[in-house]
Design an enzyme around this catalytic site. Sequence first.
Site, mmCIF file in Angstrom:
data_model
loop_
_atom_site.group_PDB
_atom_site.id
_atom_site.type_symbol
_atom_site.label_atom_id
_atom_site.label_comp_id
_atom_site.label_asym_id
_atom_site.label_seq_id
_atom_site.Cartn_x
_atom_site.Cartn_y
_atom_site.Cartn_z
ATOM 1 N N CYS A 132 -10.840 -2.854 9.650
ATOM 2 C CA CYS A 132 -9.813 -3.650 10.329
ATOM 3 C C CYS A 132 -10.419 -4.926 10.912
ATOM 4 O O CYS A 132 -11.217 -4.870 11.849
ATOM 5 C CB CYS A 132 -9.178 -2.781 11.422
ATOM 6 S SG CYS A 132 -8.207 -3.671 12.638
ATOM 7 N N CYS A 136 -9.745 -5.571 14.593
ATOM 8 C CA CYS A 136 -10.536 -4.618 15.391
ATOM 9 C C CYS A 136 -11.940 -5.173 15.625
ATOM 10 O O CYS A 136 -12.484 -5.057 16.722
ATOM 11 C CB CYS A 136 -10.622 -3.256 14.704
ATOM 12 S SG CYS A 136 -9.031 -2.443 14.440
#
Length: 106
Positions: free
Chosen positions: A30, A33
């Site tokens: 991600c 993230c």
Amino acid sequence: MEHIFTDQNFEERVLKSPKPVLVDFWAPWCGPCRVMSPIIDEIAGELEGRLTVGKMNVDEHPNYPGQYGIMSIPTFLVFKGGQVAEQMVGTMSKEDMLNTLQKHLG
């Protein structure tokens, strides 16, 4: 210091924690993230002793993310007394996150 939360330790370390807990639900693939990771690291250091901060990899530990309806990552949940007290989704500035967290620190 950041903690690693798993399906096995979540109840003990998050739900039964005497302090507020910030859980970063994330995955290695991600991009957003990864953007938030250094911010979370800094917050963990700055608020150590007042807030427990940790990460939960949603791919490796799907039980609790599923239970809390985590549909997109990064999602950040603040737990107080075993209950979700705040939810934040996506990338944000460190300042915005700290402002949101302040109200949960007493």
